[in-house]
Design an enzyme around this catalytic site. Structure first.
Site, PDB file in Angstrom:
ATOM      1  N   MET A  38       0.819  -1.223   0.000  1.00 54.91           N
ATOM      2  CA  MET A  38       0.000   0.000   0.000  1.00 54.91           C
ATOM      3  C   MET A  38       0.847   1.265   0.000  1.00 54.91           C
ATOM      4  SD  MET A  38      -3.056  -0.717   2.714  1.00 54.91           S
ATOM      5  CE  MET A  38      -4.042   0.657   2.169  1.00 54.91           C
ATOM      6  N   THR A  43       6.225   0.814   6.288  1.00 55.60           N
ATOM      7  CA  THR A  43       7.203  -0.083   5.660  1.00 55.60           C
ATOM      8  C   THR A  43       7.252   0.119   4.153  1.00 55.60           C
ATOM      9  OG1 THR A  43       6.872  -1.681   7.432  1.00 55.60           O
ATOM     10  CG2 THR A  43       7.955  -2.488   5.444  1.00 55.60           C
ATOM     11  N   CYS A  44       6.102   0.305   3.533  1.00 57.95           N
ATOM     12  CA  CYS A  44       6.065   0.526   2.083  1.00 57.95           C
ATOM     13  C   CYS A  44       6.738   1.845   1.717  1.00 57.95           C
ATOM     14  CB  CYS A  44       4.632   0.503   1.563  1.00 57.95           C
ATOM     15  SG  CYS A  44       3.861  -1.120   1.704  1.00 57.95           S
ATOM     16  N   THR A  45       6.510   2.866   2.523  1.00 55.49           N
ATOM     17  CA  THR A  45       7.151   4.161   2.276  1.00 55.49           C
ATOM     18  C   THR A  45       8.661   4.016   2.379  1.00 55.49           C
ATOM     19  OG1 THR A  45       5.222   5.371   3.065  1.00 55.49           O
ATOM     20  CG2 THR A  45       7.320   6.554   3.054  1.00 55.49           C
ATOM     21  N   VAL A  48       9.894   2.127  -0.805  1.00 55.17           N
ATOM     22  CA  VAL A  48       9.812   2.958  -2.004  1.00 55.17           C
ATOM     23  C   VAL A  48      10.886   4.044  -1.971  1.00 55.17           C
ATOM     24  CG1 VAL A  48       8.327   4.618  -3.204  1.00 55.17           C
ATOM     25  CG2 VAL A  48       7.396   2.440  -2.473  1.00 55.17           C
TER      26      VAL A  48
END
Length: 150
Positions: A38, A43-45, A48
């Site tokens: 998402m 964690t995704c931020t 990325v």
């Protein structure tokens, strides 16, 4: 998808509303397709932004980095702008590409954290499945360097 299999032809809309067609880069670039659950989650931020910070390393290796999940192009554009990203985010609504690559969604909804590295001929040379974001980047770079040595 198994090591040595060929990348399926795909076309997905990116965060800018442009169509990203895999065939445009075949025989020209390595592909690093990283799937993440998402936009805007911690964690995704982190993942990325690590890809963003090391994108120059991928460019030097003649690779294109692409982030993918099932969220909308407008969500991707907000995420892209907030974190000043330097690679496209593709919207895999309906999970067509995920299915082609054999990705199984978690809880039937979330795209899992998986990275696929394809060589310039479109053959899978590395498949990374890990919740540790930096593992994806390190293994992707190593796989490309190893392939270039051969």
């Amino acid at each position: 998808m198994k090591i040595g299999e060929h990348i399926p032809t795909f076309s997905l809309e990116d965060n800018k509303g442009n169509w990203f067609n895999s065939d445009e880069f075949l025989h020209k670039k390595y592909f690093v397709l990283f799937f993440y659950p998402m936009d805007f989650t911690p964690t995704c931020t982190k993942e990325v932004c690590e890809f963003r910070d090391l994108n120059a390393d991928f460019t030097e290796l003649d690779a294109i980095v692409v982030g993918i999940n099932g969220q909308s192009t407008s969500s991707h554009e907000k995420f892209y702008n907030k974190h000043q990203l330097n690679f496209p985010l593709l919207s895999d609504k309906g999970g067509k590409l995920s299915k082609l690559l054999g990705i199984k969604k978690k809880f039937g909804l979330l795209t899992p954290r998986e990275t696929f590295v394809f060589n310039k001929n479109g053959f899978l040379i590395e498949h990374i499945v890990s919740n540790l974001a930096n593992t994806h980047i390190e293994k992707a770079i190593d796989a490309i360097k190893k392939d270039q040595e051969n």
